[in-house]
Design a protein around this motif. Structure first.
Motif, PDB file in Angstrom:
ATOM      1  N   PRO A  71       0.701  -1.122   0.180  1.00 44.00           N
ATOM      2  CA  PRO A  71      -0.076  -0.076   0.031  1.00 44.00           C
ATOM      3  C   PRO A  71       0.892   1.281  -0.028  1.00 44.00           C
ATOM      4  N   GLN A  73       1.074   3.851   1.836  1.00 41.01           N
ATOM      5  CA  GLN A  73       1.835   4.365   2.967  1.00 41.01           C
ATOM      6  C   GLN A  73       2.909   3.526   3.591  1.00 41.01           C
TER       7      GLN A  73
ATOM      8  N   ARG B 178      -6.068  12.907   0.440  1.00 39.19           N
ATOM      9  CA  ARG B 178      -5.985  11.711   1.242  1.00 39.19           C
ATOM     10  C   ARG B 178      -4.844  10.682   0.632  1.00 39.19           C
ATOM     11  N   GLU B 179      -4.557  11.260  -0.724  1.00 36.52           N
ATOM     12  CA  GLU B 179      -3.319  10.396  -1.241  1.00 36.52           C
ATOM     13  C   GLU B 179      -2.071  10.814  -0.703  1.00 36.52           C
ATOM     14  N   SER B 181      -1.632  12.214   2.290  1.00 40.20           N
ATOM     15  CA  SER B 181      -1.480  11.704   3.443  1.00 40.20           C
ATOM     16  C   SER B 181      -0.922  10.326   3.604  1.00 40.20           C
ATOM     17  N   THR B 182      -1.314   9.389   2.497  1.00 41.49           N
ATOM     18  CA  THR B 182      -1.107   8.053   2.455  1.00 41.49           C
ATOM     19  C   THR B 182       0.395   8.013   2.146  1.00 41.49           C
ATOM     20  N   SER B 183       0.631   8.907   0.936  1.00 46.87           N
ATOM     21  CA  SER B 183       2.027   8.891   0.129  1.00 46.87           C
ATOM     22  C   SER B 183       3.189   9.203   1.699  1.00 46.87           C
ATOM     23  N   GLY B 187      -1.934   5.767   7.694  1.00 41.55           N
ATOM     24  CA  GLY B 187      -2.679   4.615   7.049  1.00 41.55           C
ATOM     25  C   GLY B 187      -4.175   5.079   6.983  1.00 41.55           C
ATOM     26  N   ARG B 188      -4.927   4.313   6.606  1.00 41.67           N
ATOM     27  CA  ARG B 188      -6.346   4.915   6.564  1.00 41.67           C
ATOM     28  C   ARG B 188      -7.046   5.494   7.698  1.00 41.67           C
ATOM     29  N   THR B 191      -4.940   8.886   8.437  1.00 42.22           N
ATOM     30  CA  THR B 191      -5.625   9.856   7.289  1.00 42.22           C
ATOM     31  C   THR B 191      -6.866  10.529   7.860  1.00 42.22           C
TER      32      THR B 191
END
Lengths: 351, 281
Positions: A71, A73, B178-179, B181-183, B187-188, B191
Motif C-alpha cells: 500500500p 503508506q 488523502r493520497e 497523506s497516505t504517500s 494509514g487509513r 488519514t
C-alpha cells in the motif's frame, strides 16, 4: 540508492486500455520524465508507482523488490501533486512535519529536519503561515519540502509546474532539479511540456496510447526520434517521405528526395526499399548561395533567428531557422543547404 | 450602486416584515402588564422576567430542554458522520437513492410521522409483538411517552440536517489530500483522523447549530410522544400563550428560551471558530 524497473505494466478502465505494457527503468539518482499528451498514460503510470492505482498486470521493482502489492503508506515515496495538495488546515511547519509525525519521530528531530527541508526550498521564516496565505510557487515549494523531508526512496512529481505562471515555473523547475541532484534521489516526473522534460531529465520516456514509444536521453529523442510522433512532440520538424535506397554502413543510408541524393544517419531498424520519413529539424536547414532551389512563403524575424517557411519546386513545404542577418521577404527565390549529418531517417509509423 | 440597493430592497422588506417586526413585537409584549380576561393590560412591567427566572419550574424546564437538545445533537452527530461519509463517496444512481433515504424523514408530515411512532410502539403494537415472538423480551416494553422515545424521534427527523452539511464538507475535500497523506506514511485511520475529520468541521459546525436549535425548540414531537411526565420549555410557552391566554408571560418565557439557546450557540461558535476558519475550504 534506488533503482526502479517497471515491466509490462497494464491498466484497464472499463473497455479502454490505459496502460498497454509500459516498461521503464530508472537508475540510481536519475530523473526520468514521462512525456506525452493528455490521455497517453503518463499520470496513470505515475499513480501506479505511487500506489494510488493497482495495475492489472506487470511489475514495479524497486531495488529488486516488487512493490505492486504494497500500500502507498508503506512505500516511502515522496509525491508532489499538480494542485499542491497541501493540508489547508495545517501550517507550513505542520504540513512539512506531517510525514515525520506519522513516523513518530521525536519532536526535536522533527524541528531540525523541517528546518532543513524549508531551508532547502528557501522558505525559512514562513513556518507558521497557512497554505492559503502563500503564492502558488511557495505552495509548490512547501509540497516539495514535505515530500523530501521523509527522505523518500523515490520522488514522484505529477505535473508540478502546470498550475504556475511562466516566471514561477522556471524558478521552481530549477529548484526541483537542484534539490533532486543534491539529495541524489531517483525521481519520476510527469509532464506534457517537452521543453520542461528536455531541460530537467536524464532520460525521457515519450508515451503514446498507453505505451512507451521511446525511452532515451533528451538529446537522443530530439535528434534521433524513433518515429514521427516523437519528432513532432519534441519540437518543430519537417517530415519528408523518403525511400532508403542503399545501406552504406550501420545506421547510415543513402536516400533520394526528389532530385537530391543525401547520405543521412537513420534508424538501424530500417530496411532497404521500405517506406521511411526523413526528418529535418528547422536548424538542420539553412539559406545558402547554392543548393536546393526554393521560394519563400513567409518569414518572421525573431531577433536571434529568423523563421522561414519555404516551398520546394514540387510544392513540398519546409520550415527552417535561417540566420537573422539575411533579409528575406515572401516571394524571394532562395537556395537551401541541408546539414545531412543532423537529418534523421526513421521508419514511417502511423502516428 | 443605486440599482444594487434597489435590488436588495424586497429582501430587506421581507426580513423586516416577517422576521424583525414579530421579534420586536414579542420582546415588547414580554414587558406588558398582565390583565384578567384580556391577553394583556395597560402599562409595562419587569414582573414576567422575575417570575420566569425566579421559578425552578421554568428554569428546570429550560435546563431539560437545553440538555435534551444537547443529547439529540450529540447522538445525531455520531449517527450522521458515517452516513455523511458514505453519502459523499457514492456516485451516480446510488447517490440519488441514498440521498432520498437520508431526507426521507422530512418527506413525511410531523403528525403522520409521530402517529407512526405511536402505532409502532404501543404496548400491543407490532414492535412489541415481534420482540415477544422472537423471544428477545418477556413482557411488552413501555417506550411510548418516555423521554427516550422523544430523543429517538427527534434524532430520526433531524438527521438530514446533520448529514447534508457534513456530506457537503466531505465532498469538498480533494481526494489528492488523502493520497498525499497516505504517500507520507499515514494509514487509513490516521488519514481519517488527521485530514478527513478536521476538514469536515465546517459541516459539523453547521449541522450542530441547526440540530441544536431545532431540537430545543421542538414542540409537536415531545407533546405527542413525551406524554405528561416531562415538561419542556416549548410546551410551557405554548400553554401560557394558548392555554392561559397570558401573552406577556408567554412572550417572556419565549424570549428567555431564545436567549438561552442563542447563548449556547454563540459560545459553541466562538469556541470552535478557530478550527472552522482554518478548515473552511
Amino acid at each position: 540508492m534506488t533503482q526502479v524497473d517497471i515491466a509490462g505494466l497494464t491498466k484497464r478502465y472499463g473497455g479502454t486500455l490505459a496502460l498497454d505494457g509500459v516498461a521503464l527503468q530508472a537508475r540510481d539518482g536519475e530523473l526520468v520524465s514521462l512525456l506525452g499528451p493528455s490521455g497517453c498514460g503518463k499520470t496513470t503510470t505515475l499513480r501506479c508507482i505511487a500506489g494510488f492505482l493497482t495495475p492489472d498486470g506487470g511489475e514495479i521493482r524497486v531495488d529488486g523488490q516488487d512493490i505492486v502489492a504494497l500500500p502507498p503508506q508503506k512505500r516511502d515515496f515522496g509525491v508532489v501533486f499538480q494542485n499542491y495538495a497541501l493540508f489547508p488546515h495545517l501550517t507550513v511547519f505542520q504540513n512539512v512535519a506531517y510525514g515525520l509525525q506519522v513516523r513518530r519521530i521525536a519532536p526535536a528531530e522533527q524541528q531540525k529536519r523541517v528546518a532543513e527541508a524549508l531551508a532547502l526550498v528557501r522558505l525559512t521564516g514562513l513556518e507558521s503561515r497557512l497554505p492559503r496565505a502563500l503564492s502558488g510557487g511557495q505552495q509548490q515549494r512547501v509540497a516539495l519540502a514535505r515530500a523530501l523531508v521523509i527522505r523518500p526512496r523515490l520522488l514522484l512529481l505529477d505535473e508540478p509546474l502546470a498550475n504556475l505562471d511562466a516566471r514561477l515555473r522556471d524558478e521552481v523547475r530549477w529548484l526541483i532539479r537542484e534539490v533532486q541532484q543534491q539529495a541524489g534521489i531517483t525521481a519520476f516526473y510527469v509532464t506534457h511540456d517537452q521543453a520542461e522534460a528536455m531541460a530537467l531529465s536524464d532520460r525521457v520516456a515519450v508515451m503514446k496510447g498507453g505505451r512507451v514509444v521511446q525511452f532515451a536521453t533528451p538529446r537522443e529523442i530530439y535528434q534521433r526520434p524513433a518515429e514521427a510522433y516523437v519528432a513532432r512532440f519534441t519540437g518543430e520538424a519537417n517530415m519528408l517521405p523518403a525511400r532508403p535506397a542503399q545501406r552504406l554502413a550501420e545506421g547510415l543510408w543513402r536516400v533520394a528526395i526528389g532530385e537530391t541524393v543525401l547520405e543521412v544517419p537513420g534508424a538501424t531498424t530500417l530496411a532497404e526499399g521500405a517506406s521511411a520519413l526523413l526528418m529535418l529539424r528547422p536548424e538542420a536547414l539553412s539559406l545558402a548561395p547554392t543548393g536546393v532551389p526554393a521560394r519563400v512563403l513567409a518569414a518572421a524575424f525573431l531577433g536571434a533567428s529568423q523563421q522561414c517557411d519555404v516551398a520546394l519546386a514540387d510544392g513540398t513545404r519546409l520550415r527552417l531557422q535561417a540566420s537573422p542577418h539575411l533579409a528575406v521577404a515572401p516571394g524571394d527565390a532562395v537556395h537551401l543547404a541541408v546539414d545531412a549529418a543532423h537529418a534523421w531517417l526513421m521508419p514511417d509509423i502511423a502516428p | 450602486m443605486k440599482t444594487r440597493l434597489l435590488l436588495g430592497l424586497p429582501a430587506v422588506a421581507l426580513l423586516l416584515l416577517f422576521f424583525v417586526l414579530p421579534y420586536v413585537e414579542m420582546v415588547a409584549m414580554s414587558f406588558r402588564a398582565p390583565a384578567s380576561g384580556l391577553p394583556f393590560g395597560e402599562g409595562h412591567t419587569l414582573l414576567h422576567y422575575q417570575r420566569a427566572l425566579g421559578d425552578t419550574l421554568y428554569l428546570g424546564a429550560l435546563g431539560r430542554s437545553l440538555l435534551m437538545g444537547g443529547v439529540v445533537t450529540l447522538l445525531c452527530l455520531l449517527l450522521s458522520f458515517p452516513l455523511a461519509l458514505h453519502l459523499s463517496r457514492t456516485q451516480g444512481r446510488w447517490h440519488v437513492v441514498f440521498f432520498a433515504c437520508i431526507v426521507s424523514p422530512l418527506l413525511i408530515g410531523v403528525l403522520v410521522r409521530n402517529f407512526g411512532w405511536m402505532l409502532l410502539l404501543t404496548v400491543d403494537g407490532p414492535a412489541n409483538r415481534w420482540l415477544l415472538a422472537a423471544g428477545l423480551i418477556e413482557r411488552p416494553l413501555r417506550v411510548l411517552f418516555t423521554p427516550g422515545l422523544v430523543v429517538l424521534a427527534l434524532v430520526h427527523v433531524f438527521t438530514p440536517f446533520m448529514v447534508l452539511p457534513i456530506a457537503t464538507a466531505l465532498r469538498n475535500i480533494s481526494p489528492a489530500l488523502r493520497e498525499a497523506s497516505t504517500s507520507l506514511g499515514a494509514g487509513r485511520f490516521e488519514t481519517f483522523w488527521r485530514v478527513t475529520l478536521p476538514l469536515a468541521f465546517p459541516g459539523v459546525q453547521a449541522g450542530v447549530v441547526l440540530v441544536f436549535v431545532l431540537s430545543v425548540a421542538a414542540y409537536v414531537t415531545p407533546a405527542l410522544l413525551g406524554g405528561q411526565g416531562v415538561a419542556l420549555m416549548p410546551a410551557i410557552v405554548v400553554r401560557e400563550l394558548i392555554g392561559s391566554f397570558a401573552w406577556p408571560f408567554g412572550a417572556a418565557l419565549a424570549v428567555v428560551m431564545a436567549v438561552a439557546t442563542l447563548s449556547v450557540v454563540a459560545v459553541f461558535t466562538l469556541l470552535t471558530q478557530g478550527l472552522a476558519e482554518r478548515t473552511r475550504a
